[in-house]
Design a protein around this motif. Structure first.
Motif, PDB file in Angstrom:
ATOM      1  N   GLY A  77       5.841   9.361   7.610  1.00  0.00           N
ATOM      2  CA  GLY A  77       5.214   9.318   6.533  1.00  0.00           C
ATOM      3  C   GLY A  77       4.354   8.343   6.188  1.00  0.00           C
ATOM      4  O   GLY A  77       5.043   7.103   6.346  1.00  0.00           O
ATOM      5  N   PHE A  78       3.288   8.111   5.941  1.00  0.00           N
ATOM      6  CA  PHE A  78       2.343   7.031   5.325  1.00  0.00           C
ATOM      7  C   PHE A  78       2.040   7.102   3.978  1.00  0.00           C
ATOM      8  O   PHE A  78       1.406   7.993   3.522  1.00  0.00           O
ATOM      9  N   LEU A  79       2.168   6.181   2.864  1.00  0.00           N
ATOM     10  CA  LEU A  79       1.162   5.956   1.959  1.00  0.00           C
ATOM     11  C   LEU A  79       0.286   4.374   2.336  1.00  0.00           C
ATOM     12  O   LEU A  79       0.982   3.749   2.374  1.00  0.00           O
TER      13      LEU A  79
ATOM     14  N   LYS B 253     -10.073  -7.032   0.901  1.00  0.00           N
ATOM     15  CA  LYS B 253     -11.389  -7.434   1.724  1.00  0.00           C
ATOM     16  C   LYS B 253     -12.154  -6.586   2.496  1.00  0.00           C
ATOM     17  O   LYS B 253     -13.103  -6.822   3.028  1.00  0.00           O
ATOM     18  N   PHE B 254     -11.456  -5.010   2.570  1.00  0.00           N
ATOM     19  CA  PHE B 254     -12.256  -4.375   3.202  1.00  0.00           C
ATOM     20  C   PHE B 254     -13.391  -3.413   2.145  1.00  0.00           C
ATOM     21  O   PHE B 254     -14.033  -2.453   2.415  1.00  0.00           O
ATOM     22  N   GLU B 255     -13.180  -3.666   0.832  1.00  0.00           N
ATOM     23  CA  GLU B 255     -14.286  -3.315  -0.165  1.00  0.00           C
ATOM     24  C   GLU B 255     -13.755  -1.703  -0.523  1.00  0.00           C
ATOM     25  O   GLU B 255     -14.428  -0.820   0.140  1.00  0.00           O
ATOM     26  N   VAL B 256     -12.515  -1.575  -0.967  1.00  0.00           N
ATOM     27  CA  VAL B 256     -12.263  -0.257  -1.220  1.00  0.00           C
ATOM     28  C   VAL B 256     -13.488   0.387  -2.267  1.00  0.00           C
ATOM     29  O   VAL B 256     -13.995  -0.312  -3.140  1.00  0.00           O
ATOM     30  N   PRO B 257     -13.866   1.620  -1.934  1.00  0.00           N
ATOM     31  CA  PRO B 257     -13.264   2.569  -1.306  1.00  0.00           C
ATOM     32  C   PRO B 257     -13.729   2.245   0.254  1.00  0.00           C
ATOM     33  O   PRO B 257     -14.945   1.666   0.562  1.00  0.00           O
TER      34      PRO B 257
ATOM     35  N   ILE C 201     -13.446   7.145   1.483  1.00  0.00           N
ATOM     36  CA  ILE C 201     -12.172   7.502   1.113  1.00  0.00           C
ATOM     37  C   ILE C 201     -11.862   6.866  -0.126  1.00  0.00           C
ATOM     38  O   ILE C 201     -12.077   5.488   0.065  1.00  0.00           O
ATOM     39  N   GLN C 202     -11.640   7.483  -1.108  1.00  0.00           N
ATOM     40  CA  GLN C 202     -11.740   6.936  -2.475  1.00  0.00           C
ATOM     41  C   GLN C 202     -10.539   6.194  -3.157  1.00  0.00           C
ATOM     42  O   GLN C 202     -10.565   5.488  -4.072  1.00  0.00           O
ATOM     43  N   ALA C 203      -9.428   6.480  -2.635  1.00  0.00           N
ATOM     44  CA  ALA C 203      -8.320   5.964  -3.291  1.00  0.00           C
ATOM     45  C   ALA C 203      -6.973   6.043  -1.999  1.00  0.00           C
ATOM     46  O   ALA C 203      -7.221   6.239  -0.800  1.00  0.00           O
ATOM     47  N   ASP C 204      -5.664   5.603  -2.525  1.00  0.00           N
ATOM     48  CA  ASP C 204      -4.733   5.673  -1.569  1.00  0.00           C
ATOM     49  C   ASP C 204      -4.375   6.873  -1.101  1.00  0.00           C
ATOM     50  O   ASP C 204      -4.451   8.107  -1.687  1.00  0.00           O
ATOM     51  N   HIS C 205      -4.012   7.199   0.158  1.00  0.00           N
ATOM     52  CA  HIS C 205      -3.648   8.603   0.661  1.00  0.00           C
ATOM     53  C   HIS C 205      -2.268   8.536   1.261  1.00  0.00           C
ATOM     54  O   HIS C 205      -2.083   7.394   2.128  1.00  0.00           O
TER      55      HIS C 205
ATOM     56  N   ILE D  79       4.181  10.803  -4.774  1.00  0.00           N
ATOM     57  CA  ILE D  79       3.460  11.587  -5.893  1.00  0.00           C
ATOM     58  C   ILE D  79       3.397  10.720  -7.106  1.00  0.00           C
ATOM     59  O   ILE D  79       2.412  10.854  -7.645  1.00  0.00           O
ATOM     60  N   GLY D  80       4.370   9.956  -7.445  1.00  0.00           N
ATOM     61  CA  GLY D  80       3.884   9.164  -8.513  1.00  0.00           C
ATOM     62  C   GLY D  80       2.978   7.971  -8.348  1.00  0.00           C
ATOM     63  O   GLY D  80       2.142   7.901  -9.144  1.00  0.00           O
ATOM     64  N   THR D  81       2.929   7.624  -7.237  1.00  0.00           N
ATOM     65  CA  THR D  81       1.705   6.536  -6.749  1.00  0.00           C
ATOM     66  C   THR D  81       0.327   7.424  -6.801  1.00  0.00           C
ATOM     67  O   THR D  81      -0.641   6.880  -7.152  1.00  0.00           O
ATOM     68  N   ALA D  82       0.209   8.682  -6.503  1.00  0.00           N
ATOM     69  CA  ALA D  82      -1.013   9.327  -6.334  1.00  0.00           C
ATOM     70  C   ALA D  82      -1.341   9.801  -8.057  1.00  0.00           C
ATOM     71  O   ALA D  82      -2.465   9.657  -8.157  1.00  0.00           O
TER      72      ALA D  82
END
Length: 553
Positions: free
Chosen positions: A368-370, A376-380, A425-429, A524-527
């Protein structure tokens, strides 16, 4: 064989000539009188770009069975070919100035009309009872078809790219494949249900199509229904009768709901909903579904999980094998309950696969990855064509004698093309996956009798992208792993060493996720939090490494 670059109209063809091959004769503007060549069987004029006409004397070539006029761009008319009783193959593809097709003998078996300039469907084509093959796509001048079309032997009808064709007629026969992609048709006739042999229906990018007739559920043999890019399609008909449907593509449509009877589609393996911006709820899917693509469904709030899971019966399936792929990337409005359900769904499917393929004496691992994206990669994160995300978990095994073995657990490749990542990709996944190993006999011998084994896991996430300039350059950017987890499915096929998943997860859980359920709750909490703040404000919590010792397994 008679080959040349130009012919005078006074040239007489030899009487014994059987094959006239003039392919690529770009200076050839006209042909001589062909009446004397009564034994001609094949004529190839492919790529004769300046050829303006075919002599009417061609009607005397009663043995002619092949006439290829592919790419004769200046050709504006054809003489009557009705008397050519042996003509089986006629190619008029890329004759872009040929507006009308004259009489054609009914014995023709193959008629090539790819990107032909014809404006109306010739009545001569309707009477071709022996016709078996009819490529007719990209006819941009074609404006209308007869009200009714019947094909005795044609199994595939491709009208894709006919950009002026806005109405599709009543069609009967034994079609197996119907392609209407990139046409401005507004509706399908209800008689579409009268094609009992239809297996493949492609309607991609029919930008004026608003609905489908209810009769579509009568297509008992339909296996693939492609509706991607039908941006005005906002409603689906009942689906309950599509008992053979395996693939359903709805990417980029305006549908706000999926009919609940989709659960009755016992053959459904793939459901693609990428960028269905108005879709709010996803009903229960059939238990056999292997692939769900819901990338960018910005309004999606709830997604029901199947009540049960089908045990894998076809591990050698040529497309999916024994794999599942569920993608909810950029579905940022999923509610808390649905997030938990998705996690539980993945866990159950992984356990089901492990039970179905239990042939290993070493632990199977589901990772499992979060993943968080560095500043520096300019989110998103934007993925271009040919870009790829690579997620790996390296498992280092060491026994008491110091023997080591490195096993890489690699997640399925996440590519721009395969995942339809046409936005960022707009957020943490979170990425969950399962790996199974068939351990080699030497490895079994080395580890089968050990009582103590040290296992170290190292998680890594990388983005592979190409910079196009004077020379294409590969750029690798490491992404931050915020949470990670490993769940050991079992340790031995021998009953005396068998451990239940609940015991394993308690005794050998990762430092960064005390239990499997804790890991899910943290994710889930992070999401939930990511909905309230931008992803570049999140703290890096873990570096993705863990070292745990398992005893007496």
């Amino acid at each position: 064989m008679y080959i040349c670059t130009s012919l005078s109209s006074h040239v007489q063809c030899p009487q014994k000539l059987k094959y006239l091959y003039l392919r690529g004769s770009k200076k050839l503007a006209r042909l001589p009188n062909l009446r004397s060549a009564a034994n001609l069987e094949q004529i190839c004029l492919m790529g004769c770009e300046r050829l303006r006409e075919i002599p009417s004397s061609i009607r005397f070539l009663h043995k002619l069975d092949y006439l290829n006029l592919y790419g004769c761009k200046k050709l504006r008319s054809l003489p009557s070919l009705f008397q050519l009783k042996n003509l089986r193959h006629l190619s008029l593809s890329f004759c872009i100035n040929l507006k009308q097709i004259s009489e054609i003998p009914s014995v023709i078996e193959q008629l090539d009309l790819l990107e032909c300039g014809m404006e109306e469907w010739s009545t001569a084509i309707q009477s071709l009872d022996n016709l078996e093959y009819l490529p007719i796509s990209m006819c941009k001048n074609l404006r209308s078809l007869p009200r009714t079309l019947h094909f005795n032997l044609v199994e595939e009808l491709d009208l894709s790219g006919c950009s002026n064709l806005n109405k599709f007629p009543n069609v009967t026969g034994h079609l197996k494949k119907l392609v209407l992609e990139e046409t401005p048709i507004e509706e399908l006739p209800s008689t579409i249900g009268c094609l009992p042999s239809l297996v493949d229906l492609q309607l991609g990018k029919c930008y004026k199509l608003e609905s489908l007739p209810d009769s579509i559920c009568e297509l008992k043999c339909l296996e693939r229904l492609l509706l991607w890019g039908c941006s005005k399609l906002d409603r689906l008909p009942p689906l309950y009768g599509l008992c053979s449907l395996t693939d359903l593509y709805l990417d980029g449509t305006a549908v706000s709901e999926i009919p609940s009877d989709i659960v009755s589609l016992s053959s459904l393996r793939l459901l693609s909903l990428n960028n269905c911006k108005r879709l709010q709820n996803l009903p229960e899917l059939p238990e056999q579904t292997r692939v769900l693509r819901a990338f960018g469904c910005a309004s999606l709030q709830t997604a029901k999980s199947p009540l049960s899971f089908a045990r894998l019966q076809t591990p050698n399936d040529w497309r999916w094998g024994n794999k599942y792929l569920f993608n909810y990337c950029n579905c940022l409005n999923l509610d808390h309950e649905t997030l938990g359900s998705i996690m539980a769904n993945a866990r159950l499917r992984i356990e089901e696969m492990a039970i179905a393929s239990n042939m290993s004496v070493l632990p199977e691992v589901s990772g499992g990855f979060l993943v968080g994206f560095p500043r520096k990669f300019e989110v998103p994160l934007a993925m271009n064509k040919d870009d790829m995300l690579l997620l790996t978990c390296r498992c280092r095994l060491k026994n008491a004698d110091g023997n080591e073995r490195l096993l890489p657990f690699v997640a399925p490749e996440i590519r721009h093309d395969s995942m339809h990542l046409d936005s960022v990709i707009q957020a943490d996944h979170v990425f969950l996956w399962h790996n199974h190993y068939y351990i080699e006999s030497c490895l079994i011998q080395k580890y089968s009798d050990v009582n103590e084994l040290s296992i170290e896991f190292e998680f890594k996430a990388e983005h592979y992208g190409y910079t196009v300039g004077d020379a294409m350059q590969l750029n690798v950017v490491k992404l931050k792993v915020k949470r990670c987890g490993v769940h050991l499915m079992y340790t031995s096929k021998d009953e005396e060493y068998q451990c239940s998943p609940s015991i394993i997860q308690t005794k050998h859980s990762l430092h960064y996720a005390a239990t499997d359920s804790d890991f899910m709750q943290e994710v889930i909490g992070t999401a939930d939090t990511s909905k309230k703040r931008s992803s570049n404000q999140a703290n890096i919590i873990a570096d993705g490494r863990s070292d745990k010792r398992m005893k007496e397994f």
